[in-house]
Write a protein that holds these residues in place. Sequence first.
Motif, PDB file in Angstrom:
ATOM      1  N   ALA A  74      34.947  28.700  29.860  1.00 52.16           N
ATOM      2  CA  ALA A  74      36.165  28.496  30.609  1.00 52.16           C
ATOM      3  C   ALA A  74      37.133  29.801  31.135  1.00 52.16           C
ATOM      4  O   ALA A  74      37.862  29.904  31.817  1.00 52.16           O
ATOM      5  N   LEU A  75      36.689  30.897  30.527  1.00 51.71           N
ATOM      6  CA  LEU A  75      37.138  32.473  30.689  1.00 51.71           C
ATOM      7  C   LEU A  75      36.318  32.985  31.953  1.00 51.71           C
ATOM      8  O   LEU A  75      36.829  34.195  31.976  1.00 51.71           O
ATOM      9  N   ARG A  76      35.258  32.519  32.075  1.00 50.87           N
ATOM     10  CA  ARG A  76      34.482  33.081  33.184  1.00 50.87           C
ATOM     11  C   ARG A  76      35.162  33.642  34.305  1.00 50.87           C
ATOM     12  O   ARG A  76      35.924  33.080  34.984  1.00 50.87           O
ATOM     13  N   GLY A  77      34.809  35.095  34.433  1.00 49.94           N
ATOM     14  CA  GLY A  77      35.479  35.446  35.907  1.00 49.94           C
ATOM     15  C   GLY A  77      36.977  36.159  35.750  1.00 49.94           C
ATOM     16  O   GLY A  77      37.360  36.890  36.651  1.00 49.94           O
ATOM     17  N   LEU A  78      37.384  36.090  34.340  1.00 55.98           N
ATOM     18  CA  LEU A  78      38.605  36.843  33.892  1.00 55.98           C
ATOM     19  C   LEU A  78      38.409  37.979  33.417  1.00 55.98           C
ATOM     20  O   LEU A  78      37.283  37.921  32.363  1.00 55.98           O
ATOM     21  N   ASN A  79      39.130  39.128  33.535  1.00 62.82           N
ATOM     22  CA  ASN A  79      39.063  40.341  32.895  1.00 62.82           C
ATOM     23  C   ASN A  79      39.690  40.445  31.677  1.00 62.82           C
ATOM     24  O   ASN A  79      40.561  40.785  31.363  1.00 62.82           O
ATOM     25  N   VAL A  80      39.043  39.648  30.691  1.00 60.79           N
ATOM     26  CA  VAL A  80      39.633  39.582  29.535  1.00 60.79           C
ATOM     27  C   VAL A  80      38.358  40.079  28.456  1.00 60.79           C
ATOM     28  O   VAL A  80      37.232  39.910  28.719  1.00 60.79           O
TER      29      VAL A  80
END
Length: 219
Positions: A74-80
Amino acid sequence: MPESPERTVLVTDLAGVGAVILAAGASTRMGVPKQLLQFRGETMLKRAASVALKAGCRPVVVVTGADAAASRKALRGLNVREAENQQWESGISSSVRVGIEALVTANPRTAAVVLMLCDQPFVTREIIAQLVAAHRETGRSVVASRYGASYGVPALFGKAHFAELTTLKGDAGAKQVIQKHLPKVHLLPFPEGEIDIDTPDDLARLQSTDYSDVSDART
């Protein structure tokens, strides 16, 4: 709700402030991973992480656990940065510890952290900016959200409290630290913070109630 110019903080003003999003629980009362529930076109977890990033928090650490693989997707693509809590069943304190340790490892110069949950759908970048503004204007090392007859996260903790947060035990969350220092805590009004999604009934109310007065412009 219109933005208040005197309380608005620019992204560049959040230098030194990181965020930790706690998303390791098994959602037993919900019956399905609440991190993955959809709200306004995206998962609750992605929404929370995106809000922290848009506010300017760096780094943003997401603590995963029970549904780590699905949360990671779900977090794919976010800079976390993901910090997987292998001991999530021992209570929320372990997730707080894992998150703070990952934050400090990522940036030892982090001066403050905003602790967030993934199941408060109306946390916005403006709310985070107000926490930071209150911290800097009042000099208080803890700034918490006030809602209903209670208070809690999202809340900002200065670096002086990092060690204290990592020594919490069992199901004791950040609220215990807030309570301990309450006379010196700045409480920021955030009525919508009372809305969190723990059960199917909570989700049904969220989906059936018109929250159009809570501006999407602040996300």
